[in-house]
Design a protein around this motif. Structure first.
Motif, short mmCIF file in Angstrom:
data_model
loop_
_atom_site.label_atom_id
_atom_site.label_comp_id
_atom_site.label_asym_id
_atom_site.label_seq_id
_atom_site.Cartn_x
_atom_site.Cartn_y
_atom_site.Cartn_z
N TRP A 1 40.08 -11.47 40.82
CA TRP A 1 40.75 -11.33 42.11
C TRP A 1 39.80 -11.74 43.22
O TRP A 1 38.60 -11.49 43.17
CB TRP A 1 41.19 -9.88 42.30
CG TRP A 1 42.26 -9.49 41.32
CD1 TRP A 1 42.05 -9.04 40.05
CD2 TRP A 1 43.66 -9.55 41.51
NE1 TRP A 1 43.26 -8.81 39.44
CE2 TRP A 1 44.27 -9.11 40.32
CE3 TRP A 1 44.47 -9.94 42.58
CZ2 TRP A 1 45.65 -9.04 40.17
CZ3 TRP A 1 45.85 -9.86 42.42
CH2 TRP A 1 46.43 -9.42 41.24
N ASN B 1 51.33 -12.40 43.50
CA ASN B 1 49.92 -12.70 43.20
C ASN B 1 48.94 -11.91 44.07
O ASN B 1 47.75 -12.18 44.05
CB ASN B 1 49.67 -14.21 43.37
CG ASN B 1 50.44 -15.02 42.36
OD1 ASN B 1 50.56 -14.63 41.21
ND2 ASN B 1 50.97 -16.15 42.79
N TRP B 2 49.44 -10.95 44.83
CA TRP B 2 48.61 -10.13 45.71
C TRP B 2 48.55 -8.69 45.21
O TRP B 2 49.44 -8.23 44.52
CB TRP B 2 49.20 -10.13 47.12
CG TRP B 2 49.00 -11.42 47.85
CD1 TRP B 2 49.79 -12.53 47.76
CD2 TRP B 2 47.97 -11.74 48.77
NE1 TRP B 2 49.30 -13.52 48.58
CE2 TRP B 2 48.19 -13.06 49.22
CE3 TRP B 2 46.87 -11.04 49.27
CZ2 TRP B 2 47.35 -13.68 50.13
CZ3 TRP B 2 46.05 -11.66 50.19
CH2 TRP B 2 46.29 -12.97 50.61
N ARG B 3 47.50 -7.99 45.62
CA ARG B 3 47.41 -6.55 45.37
C ARG B 3 46.58 -5.91 46.48
O ARG B 3 45.85 -6.59 47.21
CB ARG B 3 46.80 -6.24 44.01
CG ARG B 3 45.31 -6.51 43.91
CD ARG B 3 44.79 -6.13 42.54
NE ARG B 3 43.33 -6.30 42.46
CZ ARG B 3 42.62 -6.08 41.39
NH1 ARG B 3 43.24 -5.68 40.27
NH2 ARG B 3 41.31 -6.24 41.39
N ASP C 1 38.92 -11.24 47.14
CA ASP C 1 39.19 -10.35 48.27
C ASP C 1 39.35 -11.16 49.55
O ASP C 1 38.71 -12.18 49.75
CB ASP C 1 38.09 -9.30 48.41
CG ASP C 1 36.73 -9.90 48.68
OD1 ASP C 1 36.36 -10.85 47.98
OD2 ASP C 1 36.04 -9.42 49.59
N GLU D 1 43.71 -8.48 48.05
CA GLU D 1 43.15 -9.45 47.12
C GLU D 1 44.29 -10.29 46.54
O GLU D 1 45.40 -9.80 46.39
CB GLU D 1 42.44 -8.76 45.96
CG GLU D 1 41.34 -7.82 46.37
CD GLU D 1 40.76 -7.03 45.20
OE1 GLU D 1 39.62 -6.57 45.35
OE2 GLU D 1 41.43 -6.89 44.15
N TYR D 2 43.99 -11.53 46.23
CA TYR D 2 44.97 -12.33 45.49
C TYR D 2 44.35 -12.79 44.18
O TYR D 2 43.14 -12.93 44.05
CB TYR D 2 45.50 -13.52 46.31
CG TYR D 2 44.52 -14.61 46.62
CD1 TYR D 2 44.30 -15.66 45.74
CD2 TYR D 2 43.82 -14.62 47.82
CE1 TYR D 2 43.41 -16.68 46.03
CE2 TYR D 2 42.93 -15.64 48.13
CZ TYR D 2 42.73 -16.66 47.22
OH TYR D 2 41.85 -17.66 47.50
N LEU D 3 45.22 -12.99 43.19
CA LEU D 3 44.80 -13.40 41.85
C LEU D 3 44.23 -14.81 41.91
O LEU D 3 44.84 -15.72 42.47
CB LEU D 3 46.00 -13.34 40.91
CG LEU D 3 45.75 -13.60 39.43
CD1 LEU D 3 44.80 -12.56 38.85
CD2 LEU D 3 47.06 -13.58 38.67
N ASP D 4 43.05 -14.98 41.34
CA ASP D 4 42.41 -16.29 41.30
C ASP D 4 43.21 -17.19 40.35
O ASP D 4 43.35 -16.88 39.18
CB ASP D 4 40.97 -16.15 40.82
CG ASP D 4 40.17 -17.44 40.92
OD1 ASP D 4 40.77 -18.52 41.13
OD2 ASP D 4 38.94 -17.37 40.78
N ASP E 1 42.50 -12.58 35.30
CA ASP E 1 41.96 -11.24 35.63
C ASP E 1 40.80 -11.28 36.62
O ASP E 1 39.91 -10.45 36.57
CB ASP E 1 41.54 -10.49 34.36
CG ASP E 1 42.74 -10.08 33.52
OD1 ASP E 1 43.83 -9.92 34.10
OD2 ASP E 1 42.58 -9.92 32.31
#
Length: 109
Positions: A69, A45-47, A71, A59-62, A67
């Motif tokens: 993210w 779930n991170w990028r 920060d 950032e992680y996915l809300d 779609d």
């Protein structure tokens, strides 16, 4: 400007307002908070995004919006950003372990 000299000032009592709280147990974590923490501890779930200034943003996915993210940190290197993600995951894993309660670490016979 003329100073006032013959005025007898009486001190006024000071009133202090305060509030205290007491708990008979630890404040409880909501189910929504637990779900967010469980979402954050999954690395999928991170990028990492490279910003125009050359820094890297983690950032992680809300979990509430598709779609979208959220920060978290900015780092100068990709390795620093990944290390920050790992540290965040470790932090929330510890919080989840604390919420689950005491764990047996040693038994005796």
């Amino acid at each position: 400007m003329r100073a006032i000299t013959n005025v007898k000032l009486k001190p006024k009592p000071m009133t202090l307002f305060y509030q205290t709280n007491t708990w008979t147990s630890q404040p409880q974590i909501t189910e929504e908070t637990k779900k967010i923490w469980e979402h954050i501890v999954q690395k999928k779930n991170w990028r990492i995004v490279q910003l125009p200034n050359g820094f890297y943003q983690t950032e992680y996915l809300d979990p509430k919006k598709e779609d979208s993210w959220i920060d978290v940190t900015r780092r100068e290197t990709m390795e620093g950003a990944e290390s920050a993600i790992d540290a965040s995951i470790n932090h929330y894993e510890k919080k989840l372990a604390h919420v689950r309660g005491p764990q047996v670490v040693k038994t005796f016979k």
